[in-house]
Write a protein that holds these residues in place. Structure first.
Motif, mmCIF file in Angstrom:
data_model
loop_
_atom_site.group_PDB
_atom_site.id
_atom_site.type_symbol
_atom_site.label_atom_id
_atom_site.label_comp_id
_atom_site.label_asym_id
_atom_site.label_seq_id
_atom_site.Cartn_x
_atom_site.Cartn_y
_atom_site.Cartn_z
ATOM 1 N N LYS A 118 0.841 -1.187 0.000
ATOM 2 C CA LYS A 118 0.000 0.000 0.000
ATOM 3 C C LYS A 118 0.882 1.245 0.000
ATOM 4 O O LYS A 118 1.957 1.251 0.602
ATOM 5 C CB LYS A 118 -0.908 0.035 1.244
ATOM 6 N N ASP B 44 -3.404 6.296 4.193
ATOM 7 C CA ASP B 44 -3.427 5.375 3.062
ATOM 8 C C ASP B 44 -3.796 6.157 1.795
ATOM 9 O O ASP B 44 -4.918 6.663 1.668
ATOM 10 C CB ASP B 44 -4.457 4.270 3.319
ATOM 11 N N THR C 128 -3.253 4.791 -1.374
ATOM 12 C CA THR C 128 -3.137 3.807 -2.451
ATOM 13 C C THR C 128 -4.077 4.121 -3.606
ATOM 14 O O THR C 128 -3.671 4.074 -4.775
ATOM 15 C CB THR C 128 -3.445 2.396 -1.914
ATOM 16 N N ARG C 129 -5.318 4.436 -3.312
ATOM 17 C CA ARG C 129 -6.285 4.717 -4.379
ATOM 18 C C ARG C 129 -5.868 5.946 -5.182
ATOM 19 O O ARG C 129 -5.994 5.970 -6.402
ATOM 20 C CB ARG C 129 -7.676 4.913 -3.780
ATOM 21 N N ARG C 130 -5.374 6.957 -4.475
ATOM 22 C CA ARG C 130 -4.923 8.165 -5.174
ATOM 23 C C ARG C 130 -3.777 7.852 -6.119
ATOM 24 O O ARG C 130 -3.728 8.333 -7.250
ATOM 25 C CB ARG C 130 -4.476 9.221 -4.165
ATOM 26 N N LYS C 131 -2.854 6.999 -5.665
ATOM 27 C CA LYS C 131 -1.721 6.600 -6.502
ATOM 28 C C LYS C 131 -2.193 5.816 -7.723
ATOM 29 O O LYS C 131 -1.659 5.974 -8.822
ATOM 30 C CB LYS C 131 -0.735 5.767 -5.687
ATOM 31 N N GLN C 132 -3.177 4.955 -7.529
ATOM 32 C CA GLN C 132 -3.717 4.179 -8.645
ATOM 33 C C GLN C 132 -4.320 5.103 -9.699
ATOM 34 O O GLN C 132 -4.109 4.911 -10.906
ATOM 35 C CB GLN C 132 -4.764 3.191 -8.130
ATOM 36 N N ILE C 133 -5.059 6.103 -9.243
ATOM 37 C CA ILE C 133 -5.676 7.058 -10.171
ATOM 38 C C ILE C 133 -4.597 7.852 -10.907
ATOM 39 O O ILE C 133 -4.692 8.080 -12.124
ATOM 40 C CB ILE C 133 -6.634 8.003 -9.421
ATOM 41 N N GLU D 286 -3.133 5.644 -13.523
ATOM 42 C CA GLU D 286 -4.075 5.445 -14.625
ATOM 43 C C GLU D 286 -4.115 6.671 -15.536
ATOM 44 O O GLU D 286 -4.124 6.543 -16.772
ATOM 45 C CB GLU D 286 -5.475 5.161 -14.065
#
Length: 224
Positions: free
Chosen positions: A101, A127, A129-134, A137
């Motif tokens: 993460k 956390d 992680t979601r921001r990094k994924q976006i 992308e």
């Protein structure tokens, strides 16, 4: 209300703020090496309670991705030595299920001894992680063709610009190979655009398997 009551009330408020914000909290006694953390710190990594961890810095170090570990400690030490106003870094941490993460770690020295030496440091983990994924992308979408996965025209133009500058500087040649699928429109007209898209994707795979790692492949236009 006594000072003890004030302190207890402040601790309760801090606990509520941390729980409400979803932040993991850590408090490090630099002299003894002891680190106190809240349960949210452990839960970010897939554990139920902080009781599953030892109260020391090794607990933190061993969970950081090996590629991020030195930089994370460097950031900590830079702040301890007074080189930065705070420790603020994004890095990866290992979770209980074996994945990683992304964590935003922010901390500051909160206590000094009589000689001005740092003795206590406190910080939070978030956390991201979601921001990094976006972010990844969006970065991918900005540089790749959405259908074939090849580089898009924009990135190809940038790469050509860099390669031409490099060729001129070192006086070596470069090659550009342009491919165009003949009569591609008739495929779409006869079999439909889904079939045309499938052919483009298959062609892209053939192209990728036929070039070197140092080459660039891109979709310049419809079937180019």
């Amino acid at each position: 209300m006594t000072k003890k009551d004030d302190l207890l009330l402040s601790e309760q408020r801090l606990k509520m703020v941390l729980e409400g914000s979803g932040l993991g909290f850590w408090d490090w006694n630099i002299e003894t090496g002891e680190v106190i953390r809240n349960d949210r710190w452990a839960q970010m990594l897939g554990y139920s309670s902080i009781k599953e961890f030892e109260n020391n810095t090794d607990t933190w170090t061993n969970f950081i991705h090996p590629d991020d570990r030195d930089a994370a400690w460097q950031s900590i030490n830079n702040h301890i030595e007074g080189l930065t106003s705070a420790h603020n870094m994004e890095y990866r941490m290992l979770t209980k299920d074996g994945n990683y993460k992304w964590i935003l770690d922010h901390a500051k020295i909160v206590q000094f001894d009589a000689n001005g030496k740092p003795v206590r440091m406190s910080g939070t983990h978030l956390d991201i992680t979601r921001r990094k994924q976006i972010e990844n992308e969006l970065k991918y979408m900005a540089s790749h063709d959405h259908l074939t996965g090849l580089y898009n025209r924009h990135l190809l133009t940038q790469q050509l610009h860099d390669e031409i500058k490099r060729a001129l500087r070192y006086k070596h040649a470069i090659s550009i190979f342009m491919l165009d699928i003949d009569h591609f429109k008739s495929i779409n007209d006869t079999y439909g655009h889904c079939m045309g898209d499938s052919i483009l994707c298959d062609f892209a795979k053939v192209l990728e398997s036929s070039i070197r790692n140092t080459d660039y492949d891109a979709r310049y236009g419809g079937e180019e």
